[in-house]
Scaffold this motif. Structure first.
Motif, PDB file in Angstrom:
ATOM      1  N   GLY A  22       0.821  -1.203   0.000  1.00  0.00           N
ATOM      2  CA  GLY A  22       0.000   0.000   0.000  1.00  0.00           C
ATOM      3  C   GLY A  22       0.848   1.243   0.000  1.00  0.00           C
ATOM      4  O   GLY A  22       2.071   1.195  -0.134  1.00  0.00           O
ATOM      5  N   ASP A  23       0.199   2.362   0.166  1.00  0.00           N
ATOM      6  CA  ASP A  23       0.837   3.671   0.163  1.00  0.00           C
ATOM      7  C   ASP A  23       1.644   3.862   1.448  1.00  0.00           C
ATOM      8  O   ASP A  23       1.087   3.894   2.550  1.00  0.00           O
ATOM      9  N   ALA A  24       2.965   4.026   1.306  1.00  0.00           N
ATOM     10  CA  ALA A  24       3.841   4.174   2.473  1.00  0.00           C
ATOM     11  C   ALA A  24       3.489   5.422   3.279  1.00  0.00           C
ATOM     12  O   ALA A  24       3.538   5.401   4.514  1.00  0.00           O
ATOM     13  N   ASP A  25       3.108   6.509   2.622  1.00  0.00           N
ATOM     14  CA  ASP A  25       2.728   7.728   3.343  1.00  0.00           C
ATOM     15  C   ASP A  25       1.477   7.488   4.180  1.00  0.00           C
ATOM     16  O   ASP A  25       1.371   7.973   5.308  1.00  0.00           O
ATOM     17  N   PHE A  26       0.527   6.773   3.623  1.00  0.00           N
ATOM     18  CA  PHE A  26      -0.699   6.444   4.359  1.00  0.00           C
ATOM     19  C   PHE A  26      -0.355   5.613   5.593  1.00  0.00           C
ATOM     20  O   PHE A  26      -0.866   5.870   6.689  1.00  0.00           O
ATOM     21  N   TYR A  27       0.523   4.643   5.441  1.00  0.00           N
ATOM     22  CA  TYR A  27       0.934   3.806   6.569  1.00  0.00           C
ATOM     23  C   TYR A  27       1.671   4.634   7.630  1.00  0.00           C
ATOM     24  O   TYR A  27       1.510   4.409   8.825  1.00  0.00           O
ATOM     25  N   ARG A  28       2.492   5.595   7.190  1.00  0.00           N
ATOM     26  CA  ARG A  28       3.174   6.484   8.134  1.00  0.00           C
ATOM     27  C   ARG A  28       2.147   7.268   8.950  1.00  0.00           C
ATOM     28  O   ARG A  28       2.293   7.437  10.159  1.00  0.00           O
ATOM     29  N   HIS A  29       1.130   7.756   8.280  1.00  0.00           N
ATOM     30  CA  HIS A  29       0.083   8.509   8.968  1.00  0.00           C
ATOM     31  C   HIS A  29      -0.689   7.631   9.953  1.00  0.00           C
ATOM     32  O   HIS A  29      -1.095   8.102  11.020  1.00  0.00           O
TER      33      HIS A  29
END
Length: 162
Positions: A42-49
């Motif tokens: 998935g989207d790494a930025d989404f996971y960071r958030h």
């Protein structure tokens, strides 16, 4: 409200926050961005958030837990301080759980009628994250119902004092 009711609620909330902090810390201590990406592409930025929102919730819950411990252990019991603390826990912990600042997830208000989990994610998430929030949701709902009074009552008192 009588002192004994408020005292009982402080103890219940302290136990709830203790359990919540333990679950959040266990998750955060065993989960990395890489492990989330390995579980579900998935989207790494989404996971960071997601991880950031969970960390933020953990901090609010830890602060609330510490405040409850101080108030529960103080003699004489300060009803005013306890009510203010319960209000702050409602605002910071309960509202952050259902509507995090980053809007990574949100509450589906129809969930109560369908019997499903109320927390919905804006995008696909690893099952590890879904399981964590699902494991917390029932207790958060119970405490939310207990503390809604303080949210309304405290705001009313603040408006009347102006």
């Amino acid at each position: 409200m009588g002192n004994t009711i408020v005292e009982t609620q402080i103890k219940e909330v302290k136990d709830f926050l203790g359990s919540t902090v333990e679950k959040l810390e266990t998750f955060l201590n065993t989960t990395t961005l890489k492990s989330l990406e390995e579980e579900e592409q998935g989207d790494a930025d989404f996971y960071r958030h997601i991880l950031s929102s969970i960390r933020r919730l953990a901090v609010f819950c830890e602060e609330g837990l510490e405040a409850c411990k101080v108030i529960a252990g103080s003699q004489p019991f300060s009803k005013g301080a306890a009510e203010k603390t319960l209000y702050r826990i409602y605002i910071h912990c309960i509202e952050e759980f259902y509507s995090p600042k980053s809007d990574i997830w949100f509450e589906d208000s129809r969930a109560a009628y369908t019997g499903k989990n109320a927390i919905k994610f804006r995008d696909t998430v690893p099952s590890k994250v879904t399981k964590l929030l699902a494991s917390l949701e029932g207790d958060f709902q119970k405490i939310r119902e207990e503390l809604e009074y303080y949210e309304t009552d405290y705001r009313t008192k603040m408006l009347q004092s102006k």
